[in-house]
Write an enzyme that holds these catalytic residues in place. Structure first.
Site, mmCIF file in Angstrom:
data_model
loop_
_atom_site.group_PDB
_atom_site.id
_atom_site.type_symbol
_atom_site.label_atom_id
_atom_site.label_comp_id
_atom_site.label_asym_id
_atom_site.label_seq_id
_atom_site.Cartn_x
_atom_site.Cartn_y
_atom_site.Cartn_z
ATOM 1 N N ASP A 10 -48.457 49.859 58.575
ATOM 2 C CA ASP A 10 -49.483 50.867 58.317
ATOM 3 C C ASP A 10 -50.901 50.346 58.307
ATOM 4 O O ASP A 10 -51.812 51.062 57.930
ATOM 5 C CB ASP A 10 -49.180 51.576 56.996
ATOM 6 N N GLU A 11 -51.118 49.116 58.693
ATOM 7 C CA GLU A 11 -52.502 48.656 58.768
ATOM 8 C C GLU A 11 -52.677 47.643 59.878
ATOM 9 O O GLU A 11 -51.737 46.928 60.238
ATOM 10 C CB GLU A 11 -52.975 48.069 57.428
ATOM 11 N N ASP A 61 -56.291 51.395 57.714
ATOM 12 C CA ASP A 61 -55.210 51.359 56.741
ATOM 13 C C ASP A 61 -54.761 52.790 56.490
ATOM 14 O O ASP A 61 -55.563 53.635 56.081
ATOM 15 C CB ASP A 61 -55.748 50.715 55.444
#
Lengths: 417, 372
Positions: free
Chosen positions: A134-135, A41
């Protein structure tokens, strides 16, 4: 206990500092080199990208999000100290942190950066499941021989590479399944690396709140609280049958999760389940013309995406948020799946009219789900709406014109409201 | 109140009443049936606030009175009692219990005050006429399959009963449609029905009404106002609110100029459709009809599951036509034909198709084709 230096990647046994480089960033865990399911993350991704590209922002609280009426999509760690959180309404965030620098997101840049990170991850394993820009989950099982190093080492190297090459930090959660990996990545943010081993799983979960489970939102948390379930130990007291009776398929999942079990695979391609679009208005509105205009534009966006993917939906959903944040959703299953803006719009409009006047509203959303191939859609015209077929043809013609001359080449008057 | 009724009589009366009660409901009194005893009759009244049914039965009334008990519980008890038993219902008026006695069985049921029971307000009916049970049975049986379940078009959730002109005669007409198919059924206009206001009889009322229509000899008293409709036999009175909406102008939908005529044995046709549809995709259920001179080829081609084809000898003399339909709709309209051949009138593969039985214009069906 097996240990790893996050600075020089040396492996050794038990030490609070790295015997090789002296770094204090040491990971020690009995199962350190055995676990292989990871969740990565990025730390305050959008805000970090903005700070990287504009050093002036480095020591200022930065909030990414849309407009006065929108919600916070990311807040940097400085803003988070003041209590600003993702998904918080913007007015509330600005009240908590009036000095914050508000930045409108640059989606295209984030997509680019996300792709760069993705490329780095792909060097580790093909089993990547992105959850957003983003993860992502990564399954590194069986990659040790290939890389000549266990997953933990490769993951430490990955975040290090993100820092040096992209100027962004990320946190890693390493465990034996997706649920715990995701929980772990959140334990030690930012720049974290947390491990939840198999042996410690039940002890670790025992006193944690059930809201830890991804997908347990406020609503289901209330449902659980009503059943007296607040922590994982509450959940452990329940019979599997009773959980199922009370919460349906979710109950089965809860039973497993309570024991730290999660058998979902890290799959690269999660099939699309639905297409939807929603918007929050600048001011709460009851203006039927205005709402109708939004309804049409959103139906058109949903239809555009469905057409681009060559799919159609059997269920049309309308979502409204009242001024008091109460959410109203209505859905209708069509006899015949559709990807046409006209049918999505008229169905959503029918649902809207059936609700009656409960406005003003602050948000309006339209979506389709129960997806099917486009060949199976829009096959049975409506007997009572003989003009629908003509409107469909007009829509197909419009699509062709827009494909050739651009999106704004032709538009409905309705869309201008 | 204290009454005695023969078990069979009681079962019939309570059965009719309890079927109106909504299974899941949040207002306790609506789960109950109101029992009223007076003279030598007992009546059972149940409602879901949209429909009310009152069923009368002959009884030995020892003590007149009224009370309410759970409709389903009472029905279950009576159902399980032996045939021929004499059932005694008695409430003591104070303890809030109704005792049910038959032979050596004894039950005590919780009651709710009769004053709480919502009795449907009586209204002025503009039209009162009498129709034979078989006439109403045909009107509703042949149209109800086309009732829509779509809640956004609530005005389609029933059968539109009204007076219409057909080939110079005035008829009593029932129409139902869900936007995919339509049924239009006519009957000779009963005496005194001329000023009947057009009303949409909701789906549930149509289902309840059906139970009044089994006896061929029965005459049904029909009363209609702008807001309510009532069907009554000497024993049973069914009152229903009508759907507050405007039924769409269905006459535009019924094709007038379709000239390509197909005549086929309805049951052979239905069986063949059913057979080929076995391999159609669960979702679309599309069946293709390919028509040539006196030949009909039914086919299904579902990439995921397989293909099927069947040929039928038919009467057809127009040019070649290929047209697709939802198999379920074809089966349902073919199922309405019981005496003569089914006659389909086509225009093109995109236009609505008309179906009737032989030359009978009193039952006409329209079905929308689908792209195949």
């Amino acid at each position: 206990m097996p240990s790893l230096c996050r600075t020089c990647f040396s492996q050794f046994n038990d030490a609070s500092r790295c015997p090789v480089c002296g770094s204090p960033r040491v990971l020690s865990h009995p199962e350190l080199f055995e676990l292989s399911i990871a969740h990565m993350d990025c730390d305050a991704f959008y805000a970090s990208v903005e700070k990287r590209d504009n050093p002036e922002l480095a020591d200022k609280p930065v909030i990414i999000g849309g407009g006065r009426r929108g919600v916070v999509s990311t807040a940097c760690y400085i803003a988070r100290i003041k209590g600003v959180r993702s998904a918080m309404p913007m007015f509330k965030a600005l009240k908590l942190c009036p000095e914050a620098v508000l930045v409108r997101g640059r989606m295209d840049v984030y997509v680019d950066v996300s792709r760069q990170i993705r490329t780095m991850m792909e060097e580790l394993t093909p089993a990547i499941q992105p959850l957003s820009l983003d993860e992502a989950f990564m399954d590194l099982s069986g990659t040790e021989k290939l890389h000549g190093a266990p997953p933990a080492v490769m993951l430490a190297k990955l975040v290090r590479r993100m820092e040096t090459e992209l100027g962004l930090t990320g946190s890693i959660g390493l465990s034996h399944n997706k649920f715990l990996a995701k929980v772990a990545s959140d334990l030690d943010k930012p720049r974290g690396f947390s491990i939840i081993g198999e042996a410690e799983t039940t002890d670790f979960l025992r006193d944690k709140p059930v809201s830890l489970i991804w997908g347990v939102g406020t609503v289901s948390r209330e449902g659980l609280a009503k059943a007296g379930i607040r922590t994982f130990s509450d959940l452990l007291r329940w019979d599997r049958k009773d959980l199922h009776a009370r919460f349906g398929s979710m109950g089965d999942r809860l039973w497993h999760l309570a024991r730290g079990q999660d058998y979902r695979k890290v799959t690269a391609h999660e099939p699309v389940k639905g297409i939807s679009n929603e918007t929050t208005f600048h001011d709460d509105t009851n203006d039927l013309d205005l709402l109708d205009g939004h309804l049409w534009r959103m139906s058109e966006k949903v239809a555009d995406r469905a057409k681009a993917k060559r799919i159609a939906g059997r269920v049309v959903t309308l979502k409204l948020k009242q001024a008091n944040f109460q959410i109203i959703t209505r859905r209708l299953t069509l006899r015949d799946a559709t990807q046409m803006a006209d049918r999505i719009y008229s169905t959503a409009r029918g649902l809207f009219d059936a609700i009656g006047d409960k406005g003003p509203y602050r948000l309006l959303g339209v979506g389709i789900s129960d997806l099917t191939d486009e060949d199976d859609a829009d096959r049975a015209p409506d007997l009572l709406d003989p003009d629908a077929e003509k409107r469909s043809e007009a829509e197909r013609a419009t699509d062709k014109i827009r494909a050739r001359f651009g999106k704004d080449a032709i538009t409905k008057g309705r869309a201008l409201r | 109140m204290k009454i005695s009724v023969e078990r069979g009589v009681l079962l019939k009366a309570v059965g009719q009443a309890q079927s109106v009660v909504e299974r899941r409901n949040t207002i306790p009194i609506l789960a109950n049936v109101l029992i009223e005893a007076e003279g030598d009759t007992v009546s059972f009244r149940a409602t879901d606030l949209d429909i009310e049914v009152v069923d009368k039965a002959a009884a030995q009334v020892e003590r007149p009175g009224a009370t309410t008990v759970s409709a389903t519980t009472l029905h279950e008890i009576v159902r399980k009692l032996p045939d021929g038993a004499l059932v005694t219902l008695a409430d003591d008026g104070t303890a809030g219990r109704l005792t049910v006695e038959a032979g050596r069985s004894n039950f005590s049921l919780a009651t709710l005050p009769k004053e709480d029971f919502p009795v449907m307000a009586s209204s002025e009916y503009e039209s009162n006429f009498t129709a034979a049970a078989p006439v109403l049975r045909r009107l509703f049986d042949k149209s109800k399959f086309a009732i829509s379940t779509e809640e956004t078009r609530y005005y389609l959730n029933g059968v539109y009963m009204h007076v219409a002109e057909s080939e110079g005669a005035t008829v009593l007409r029932c129409v139902a449609t869900d936007g995919h198919r339509l049924a239009r059924i006519d009957a000779d206009l009963p005496q005194n029905a001329e000023n009947l206001p057009g009303v949409i009889v909701p789906r549930k009322a149509v289902a309840e009404l059906r139970k009044l229509l089994d006896d061929d000899e029965m005459q049904i008293a029909v009363s209609v106002s702008e807001t309510k409709v009532r069907f009554a036999t000497p024993e049973i009175t069914l009152t229903s609110k009508v759907i507050d909406g405007t039924f769409p102008d269905y006459t535009r939908v019924i094709p007038q100029g379709n000239s390509r005529k197909l005549e086929v044995d309805a049951s052979e046709f239905a069986k063949a459709v059913d057979r080929v549809a076995t391999v159609s995709s669960e979702r679309s259920r599309a069946v293709k009809l390919a028509l040539d001179e006196d030949r009909l080829v039914l086919s299904v081609n579902a990439p995921d599951s397989g293909a099927a084809e069947e040929e039928l000898a038919v009467a057809y003399s127009d040019e070649r036509l290929e047209i697709g339909f939802n198999a379920k709709y074809l089966l349902e309209i073919a199922g309405q034909v019981d005496r003569e051949n089914a006659v389909f009138m086509f225009n093109s593969a995109q236009d609505p198709t008309l179906m009737r039985e032989g030359n009978d214009q009193s039952a006409v069906y329209v079905v929308m084709p689908m792209r195949v």
